[in-house]
Design a protein around this motif. Structure first.
Motif, PDB file in Angstrom:
ATOM      1  N   MET A   1       1.139  -1.392  -0.003  1.00  0.00           N
ATOM      2  CA  MET A   1       0.210   0.069   0.056  1.00  0.00           C
ATOM      3  C   MET A   1       0.456   1.513   0.398  1.00  0.00           C
ATOM      4  O   MET A   1       0.148   2.745  -0.409  1.00  0.00           O
ATOM      5  N   TYR A  97      -9.597   8.239   3.030  1.00  0.00           N
ATOM      6  CA  TYR A  97      -8.700   6.864   2.795  1.00  0.00           C
ATOM      7  C   TYR A  97      -8.497   6.651   4.309  1.00  0.00           C
ATOM      8  O   TYR A  97      -8.324   5.796   5.541  1.00  0.00           O
ATOM      9  N   SER A 210      -2.606   6.000  -0.862  1.00  0.00           N
ATOM     10  CA  SER A 210      -4.535   6.270  -1.190  1.00  0.00           C
ATOM     11  C   SER A 210      -5.115   6.264  -2.408  1.00  0.00           C
ATOM     12  O   SER A 210      -6.181   6.694  -1.936  1.00  0.00           O
ATOM     13  N   SER A 213      -5.724   2.816  -3.896  1.00  0.00           N
ATOM     14  CA  SER A 213      -6.556   1.897  -2.639  1.00  0.00           C
ATOM     15  C   SER A 213      -7.759   2.346  -2.232  1.00  0.00           C
ATOM     16  O   SER A 213      -8.343   1.705  -2.482  1.00  0.00           O
ATOM     17  N   ARG A 216     -10.291   1.967  -5.099  1.00  0.00           N
ATOM     18  CA  ARG A 216      -9.947   0.105  -5.341  1.00  0.00           C
ATOM     19  C   ARG A 216      -9.309  -0.015  -6.735  1.00  0.00           C
ATOM     20  O   ARG A 216     -10.648  -0.704  -7.417  1.00  0.00           O
TER      21      ARG A 216
END
Length: 267
Positions: A1, A97, A210, A213, A216
């Motif tokens: 991430m 996020y 972020s 993430s 998605r």
């Protein structure tokens, strides 16, 4: 991430990057067309492009490596757009996020620790922006607030569709800095990074991660160069929903273009 960021945003269109850069007559690499799972067998060259984003708060040395990488992509046949921006304000995405992430992590704390954090959040002034207070607010937020952030996440994710109607991939840094010493002599909230001579929160290293993430979206990290001191610098390749094969294929092409990861001296 975790990803590093670039300073200005750069988008790449029609990435005609040879599988073996420089080989005469070599057919350009092929990428999976964006689509639902199972459509990966439909292979074709992208008809729109990639998007790359160099960042604003980078050390000059890091920014130099990132700009050289974008120039190499262009030299290999990629068409680069340098005006592309995220569909929502960058730091708005980062805030959403963090709120969602902290809400999920709250279950990892004991009841006693959670009660302490909730007390900190409840007693803090509205303008108190200290890291410990922000952490406490995120961890102790009510479900109604977390669900409101989830709705904002859904709107942000939907807005990315317009980006991938213009380009095929988005390239960002993978972290605000090149590799840095691991800090173990201070608790996480007391740790800091130094960016352009200024102190920055340690958790700021998540800022570029972020983007993908939160929406998605598939993202692949790949090294693209080293600083003068030999420290590695990487980028994050973001693709459209279900476009995992495309980001992996592009990362493989970048690996051949740049020579791939080389361990720093002494490692």
């Amino acid at each position: 991430m975790r990803i590093s960021g670039l300073s200005s945003q750069t988008a790449i269109r029609q990435p005609l990057i040879p599988a073996s850069p420089g080989a005469p007559g070599q057919r350009p690499a092929r990428y999976a067309a964006p689509g639902a799972p199972g459509d990966a067998a439909d292979q074709r060259l992208p008809d729109r492009g990639l998007a790359g984003q160099p960042a604003d708060a980078h050390r000059p040395e890091t920014l130099r490596v990132l700009r050289e990488f974008v120039a190499r992509l262009a030299g290999a046949g990629a068409l680069v757009e340098d005006r592309l921006r995220p569909p929502r304000p960058f730091y708005e995405c980062y805030e959403i996020y963090l709120e969602l992430l902290l809400g999920v992590l709250s279950t990892d704390f004991s009841d006693a620790d959670f009660a302490k954090l909730a007390r900190i959040a409840r007693r803090a002034r509205p303008d108190d922006d200290r890291p410990v207070v922000r952490l406490a607010r995120g961890l102790a937020q009510p479900y109604r607030a977390w669900h409101r952030s989830a709705e904002r996440q859904a709107r942000s994710a939907a807005a990315w569709q317009a980006v991938f109607e213009r380009v095929d991939l988005v390239i960002t840094p993978s972290a605000p800095l090149p590799a840095y010493p691991h800090q173990t002599d201070a608790p996480p909230l007391a740790r800091q990074l130094t960016v352009d001579g200024r102190a920055a929160p340690y958790a700021g290293q998540l800022v570029w991660a972020s983007l993908a993430s939160l929406a998605r979206l598939p993202a692949t990290a790949v090294p693209v160069g080293r600083t003068a001191a030999g420290l590695p610098v990487g980028v994050q390749v973001i693709g459209p929903r279900w476009g995992d094969r495309g980001t992996l294929a592009f990362a493989a092409a970048v690996h051949e273009l740049t020579g791939g990861y080389v361990a720093p001296p002494g490692y």
